[in-house]
Design a protein around this motif. Structure first.
Motif, short mmCIF file in Angstrom:
data_model
loop_
_atom_site.label_atom_id
_atom_site.label_comp_id
_atom_site.label_asym_id
_atom_site.label_seq_id
_atom_site.Cartn_x
_atom_site.Cartn_y
_atom_site.Cartn_z
N ARG A 230 -6.31 5.86 -2.76
CA ARG A 230 -5.35 6.29 -3.80
C ARG A 230 -4.06 5.50 -3.69
N GLU A 233 -4.44 2.14 -5.27
CA GLU A 233 -4.36 2.24 -6.73
C GLU A 233 -2.91 2.31 -7.19
N GLY A 236 -1.23 -0.98 -6.82
CA GLY A 236 -1.86 -2.10 -7.51
C GLY A 236 -2.42 -3.14 -6.57
N ASP A 238 -5.61 -4.44 -3.81
CA ASP A 238 -7.00 -4.33 -3.40
C ASP A 238 -7.07 -3.38 -2.20
N GLU A 239 -8.13 -2.58 -2.12
CA GLU A 239 -8.25 -1.60 -1.03
C GLU A 239 -8.20 -2.26 0.34
#
Length: 265
Positions: A230, A233, A236, A238-239
């Motif tokens: 989360r 996200e 903005g 990349d995980e």
């Protein structure tokens, strides 16, 4: 992703019959390091033993503001001595909780300042709990920073923007928990958007505050993945980039810890 759960409570009875399973699930989820947090110095031996028995678990020493009135009066010197143990990487958790007022406010403040002194002397990060006490938390942090710098983290951030701004101003990191995933936590997400990536940490505060989709159940270190996703996200990112950043941040601020090459086992 390789992640760190920067704040949990593995000594709590919630994990008594399931600790091996908890650690196995953390490893499977890619959580390579865990910091288990001391809330009572009278229970420090149990917290320390967890860290002694697993090289990927680290610990802190301190008294939660809820317990200040119940615990022995603590001085910075006491905390400094306990923090000499090689597995202790942080001071706290400490701070102010005026929501429940389980301990008298003057005692909370006095304990908070002793922990700050110990953090300043040892160079170990101060782990700050603050709830319904934004103005006093900011006042004390600014006053104490004026006496000399000390590293620290606002853990499980759920306060107002002024607390985050004060924390960043004095060089602290800000750690986000499963609250970040809650439907009504837009104010927390708004602050997370503005915290620089290099100052972010993630945590569970397990066994509390399980993130969506586990909300309402016992939390555990493996679930920090949902908070990290989360947060990526929101930022903005990349995980994997977010995971690398928060992991690097952890080992930078909790610099007494040693990064492991493999996951928690």
């Amino acid at each position: 992703m390789m992640l760190v759960d920067s704040h949990c409570h593995l000594d709590f009875p919630d994990f008594g019959d399931d600790l091996d399973g908890v650690l196995a699930r953390a490893a499977e989820a890619g959580v390579g390091t865990v910091q288990t947090i001391c809330t009572r110095v009278t229970q420090f031996d149990a917290v320390r033993a967890l860290a002694e028995n697993n090289e990927r678990i680290w610990c802190s020493v301190g008294i939660h503001p809820h317990h200040v009135a119940e615990e022995p009066e603590i001085t910075a010197d006491h905390l400094v001595r306990m923090a000499e143990h090689p597995r202790v990487i942080g001071i706290g958790e400490t701070g102010l909780d005026f929501h429940y007022d389980n301990s008298p406010r003057p005692q909370q403040e006095a304990s908070f300042r002793q922990h700050i002194s110990a953090a300043r002397e040892t160079g170990l990060p101060l782990i700050v709990h603050t709830r319904s006490a934004d103005a006093d938390t900011c006042r004390i942090l600014r006053e104490e920073a004026g006496k000399g710098a000390f590293p620290g983290v606002i853990h499980c951030f759920s306060a107002g923007r002024a607390v985050a701004e004060t924390a960043l101003e004095i060089g602290f990191h800000v750690s986000f928990s499963g609250i970040l995933t809650f439907k009504k936590a837009e104010d927390v997400r708004a602050v997370a958007r503005d915290v620089p990536v290099e100052r972010l940490l993630v945590e569970t505060d397990a066994p509390y505050l399980a993130p969506v989709p586990h909300r309402g159940r016992r939390n555990e270190p493996a679930h920090v993945v949902h908070t990290a996703v989360r947060l990526a996200e929101i930022k903005g990112l990349d995980e994997a980039e977010l995971a690398r950043a928060t992991t690097d941040n952890f080992f930078r601020v909790f610099s007494k810890s040693v990064r492991q090459k493999t996951t928690l086992e």
